[in-house]
Design an enzyme around this catalytic site. Structure first.
Site, PDB file in Angstrom:
ATOM      1  N   LYS A 117     -13.645  11.840  -2.864  1.00  0.00           N
ATOM      2  CA  LYS A 117     -13.417  12.148  -4.291  1.00  0.00           C
ATOM      3  C   LYS A 117     -14.482  13.103  -4.813  1.00  0.00           C
ATOM      4  O   LYS A 117     -14.190  13.958  -5.646  1.00  0.00           O
ATOM      5  CB  LYS A 117     -13.397  10.855  -5.115  1.00  0.00           C
ATOM      6  N   LYS A 199      -3.233   8.592   4.287  1.00  0.00           N
ATOM      7  CA  LYS A 199      -2.616   7.327   3.844  1.00  0.00           C
ATOM      8  C   LYS A 199      -1.712   7.542   2.621  1.00  0.00           C
ATOM      9  O   LYS A 199      -1.938   8.475   1.836  1.00  0.00           O
ATOM     10  CB  LYS A 199      -3.689   6.275   3.557  1.00  0.00           C
ATOM     11  N   LYS A 202      -1.029   6.288  -4.331  1.00  0.00           N
ATOM     12  CA  LYS A 202      -0.357   6.500  -5.614  1.00  0.00           C
ATOM     13  C   LYS A 202      -0.913   7.709  -6.353  1.00  0.00           C
ATOM     14  O   LYS A 202      -0.278   8.242  -7.246  1.00  0.00           O
ATOM     15  CB  LYS A 202      -0.429   5.241  -6.480  1.00  0.00           C
TER      16      LYS A 202
HETATM   17  P1  TYM Z   1      -6.151  -0.371  -4.283  1.00  0.00           P
HETATM   18  O1  TYM Z   1      -5.705  -0.752  -5.660  1.00  0.00           O
HETATM   19  O2  TYM Z   1      -6.374   1.057  -3.976  1.00  0.00           O
HETATM   20  O3  TYM Z   1      -5.128  -0.933  -3.230  1.00  0.00           O
HETATM   21  C1  TYM Z   1      -4.725  -2.290  -3.272  1.00  0.00           C
HETATM   22  C2  TYM Z   1      -4.470  -2.828  -1.883  1.00  0.00           C
HETATM   23  O4  TYM Z   1      -3.479  -2.045  -1.224  1.00  0.00           O
HETATM   24  C3  TYM Z   1      -3.986  -1.610   0.043  1.00  0.00           C
HETATM   25  N1  TYM Z   1      -3.422  -0.289   0.329  1.00  0.00           N
HETATM   26  C4  TYM Z   1      -2.752   0.018   1.439  1.00  0.00           C
HETATM   27  N2  TYM Z   1      -2.412  -0.719   2.515  1.00  0.00           N
HETATM   28  C5  TYM Z   1      -1.710  -0.100   3.482  1.00  0.00           C
HETATM   29  N3  TYM Z   1      -1.336   1.194   3.439  1.00  0.00           N
HETATM   30  C6  TYM Z   1      -1.659   1.976   2.388  1.00  0.00           C
HETATM   31  N4  TYM Z   1      -1.264   3.241   2.339  1.00  0.00           N
HETATM   32  C7  TYM Z   1      -2.405   1.384   1.321  1.00  0.00           C
HETATM   33  N5  TYM Z   1      -2.878   1.851   0.136  1.00  0.00           N
HETATM   34  C8  TYM Z   1      -3.509   0.810  -0.447  1.00  0.00           C
HETATM   35  C9  TYM Z   1      -5.501  -1.573  -0.125  1.00  0.00           C
HETATM   36  O5  TYM Z   1      -6.144  -1.651   1.116  1.00  0.00           O
HETATM   37  C10 TYM Z   1      -5.728  -2.793  -0.993  1.00  0.00           C
HETATM   38  O6  TYM Z   1      -5.758  -3.960  -0.208  1.00  0.00           O
HETATM   39  N6  TYM Z   1     -10.960  -1.650  -4.323  1.00  0.00           N
HETATM   40  C11 TYM Z   1      -9.614  -2.133  -4.173  1.00  0.00           C
HETATM   41  C12 TYM Z   1      -9.259  -3.193  -5.176  1.00  0.00           C
HETATM   42  C13 TYM Z   1     -10.228  -4.317  -5.244  1.00  0.00           C
HETATM   43  C14 TYM Z   1     -10.351  -5.380  -4.324  1.00  0.00           C
HETATM   44  C15 TYM Z   1     -11.412  -6.189  -4.838  1.00  0.00           C
HETATM   45  C16 TYM Z   1      -9.697  -5.708  -3.152  1.00  0.00           C
HETATM   46  C17 TYM Z   1     -11.153  -4.479  -6.224  1.00  0.00           C
HETATM   47  N7  TYM Z   1     -11.848  -5.628  -5.968  1.00  0.00           N
HETATM   48  C18 TYM Z   1     -11.812  -7.325  -4.149  1.00  0.00           C
HETATM   49  C19 TYM Z   1     -10.111  -6.863  -2.478  1.00  0.00           C
HETATM   50  C20 TYM Z   1     -11.144  -7.650  -2.992  1.00  0.00           C
HETATM   51  C21 TYM Z   1      -8.661  -0.977  -4.359  1.00  0.00           C
HETATM   52  O7  TYM Z   1      -8.972   0.013  -4.962  1.00  0.00           O
HETATM   53  O8  TYM Z   1      -7.436  -1.214  -3.862  1.00  0.00           O
END
Ligand code: TYM
Length: 334
Positions: A117, A199, A202
């Site tokens: 980023k 990957k 969104k």
């Molecule tokens: P975020 O909101 O970007 O994504 C949420 C979850 O979706 C998974 N994910 C994917 N899995 C497979 N293929 C993909 N293309 C893909 N894109 C996203 C992510 O691995 C995630 O599990 N930092 C985290 C949110 C968060 C969190 C936490 C997660 C904040 N605090 C504590 C676990 C524990 C995030 O930005 O995920």
């Protein structure tokens, strides 16, 4: 709630920034649904994380409730699990600060998501994007979490959470449990439909690169039919054919089958047949979730009851850890 003392603890969350993709669903939500039977689970809508990039207040409000409704519609039971909105439990922000003071600029600069980023935004990258993995560590550590089910893209952040927990425990005595990641065997990294070496995300500018959980069937069919493949013409499960591999991964994750078994069904068939089956499987999986989510969004009172109860349960546990942390640091108890 009975037995919850004996059960291991799970924490996970998704950002309500924009729309939820098939990657979020297959990499996270789908495995949560299975895990809820055997663990004491905290599933959070992480709105504090979402504001690391600018959000329109009206959209943030509606996306937060939409995401909660998707958790429920996918089969997360609010009676068995703690479902809540991150900003309703102020301990997250506070513990985030306490851990910030035990974090190094060097380790945060090495986070690949931040590096990617910052290439894009340069000096005007938000400081929240830099600090965000520390807040994520606070989310996890406040609940004395054993297991964190996430997609592969979060492994580096998880490693940081473990490092920060260990560092704090060593400096002040045992305080936090050291969490472990749970990366699903299938679906841990769903790729972009347009650039299958990246990957699915969104925030991608090309809407054809992702499928949204709330996309209508005709849109899903169109996006899958436009998915980039290759000129090999044979269906194999190999890194050399990343587009085809991604389609097989999607099918395997939805069906709960091994990707190599899926390939066997396509011995004399072409990409069009594979794409048709992938689109059918996605639509079949998502249609009931979409219908339930829309239904749930109409009943704001019921959603409110769920997230309020959730915040109450979560606060109790989070505050217990937070008080311990404050005391060890040397703050005067209130
Ligand atoms: P975020 O909101 O970007 O994504 C949420 C979850 O979706 C998974 N994910 C994917 N899995 C497979 N293929 C993909 N293309 C893909 N894109 C996203 C992510 O691995 C995630 O599990 N930092 C985290 C949110 C968060 C969190 C936490 C997660 C904040 N605090 C504590 C676990 C524990 C995030 O930005 O995920």
């Amino acid at each position: 709630m009975e037995n919850s003392e004996a059960k291991k603890v799970i924490f996970s969350g998704i950002q309500p920034s924009g729309n939820i993709t098939l990657g979020n669903y297959l990499g996270a939500i789908k495995s949560w649904v299975k895990l809820q039977e055997d663990y004491d689970c905290y599933f959070c809508v992480v709105d504090l994380h979402a504001i690391t990039v600018p959000q329109k207040p009206k959209d943030l409000r509606s996306k937060t409730l939409e995401l909660l409704s998707i958790y429920l519609a996918a089969g997360i039971d609010p009676e068995k699990n703690t479902l809540f909105i991150q900003s309703h439990v102020p301990a997250h922000a506070e513990c985030g600060w306490l851990l910030t003071c035990n974090s190094y600029v060097g380790e945060l600069s090495r986070m690949t998501q931040y590096k990617d980023k910052s290439k894009k935004f340069g000096d005007s990258i938000g400081a929240g994007l830099f600090m965000y993995p520390v807040l994520m560590a606070a989310d996890i550590l406040l609940y004395q979490t054993d297991l964190v089910p996430v997609g592969k893209d979060q492994t580096q952040h998880l490693e940081l959470a473990r490092d920060l927990a260990n560092r704090f425990n060593n400096a002040y005595s045992e305080t936090f449990k050291i969490p472990t990641g749970y990366i699903p065997k299938e679906g841990a990294k769903i790729m972009s439909l347009q650039e299958p070496t990246k990957k699915m995300s969104k925030s991608d500018e090309n809407v054809n690169s992702f499928i949204l959980v709330m996309d209508p069937p005709e849109v899903i069919r169109k996006k899958i039919s436009r998915a980039v493949t290759d000129s090999v013409g044979v269906i194999n499960y190999t890194e050399e054919q990343p587009g085809v591999k991604n389609l097989i991964d999607i099918l395997a994750t939805i069906k709960g089958e091994n990707p190599f078994d899926i390939v066997k069904n396509y011995e004399n068939l072409g990409y069009a047949e594979l794409k048709k089956d992938v689109a059918d499987a996605i639509i079949e999986e998502l249609a009931p979730i979409q219908a339930r989510a829309l239904e749930l969004q109409k009943d704001k009172k019921a959603l409110e009851e769920i997230y309020r109860n959730g915040a109450q349960k979560a606060s109790y546990v989070a505050n217990k850890t937070l008080r311990k942390v404050q005391k060890k640091i040397g703050f005067i108890p209130r």
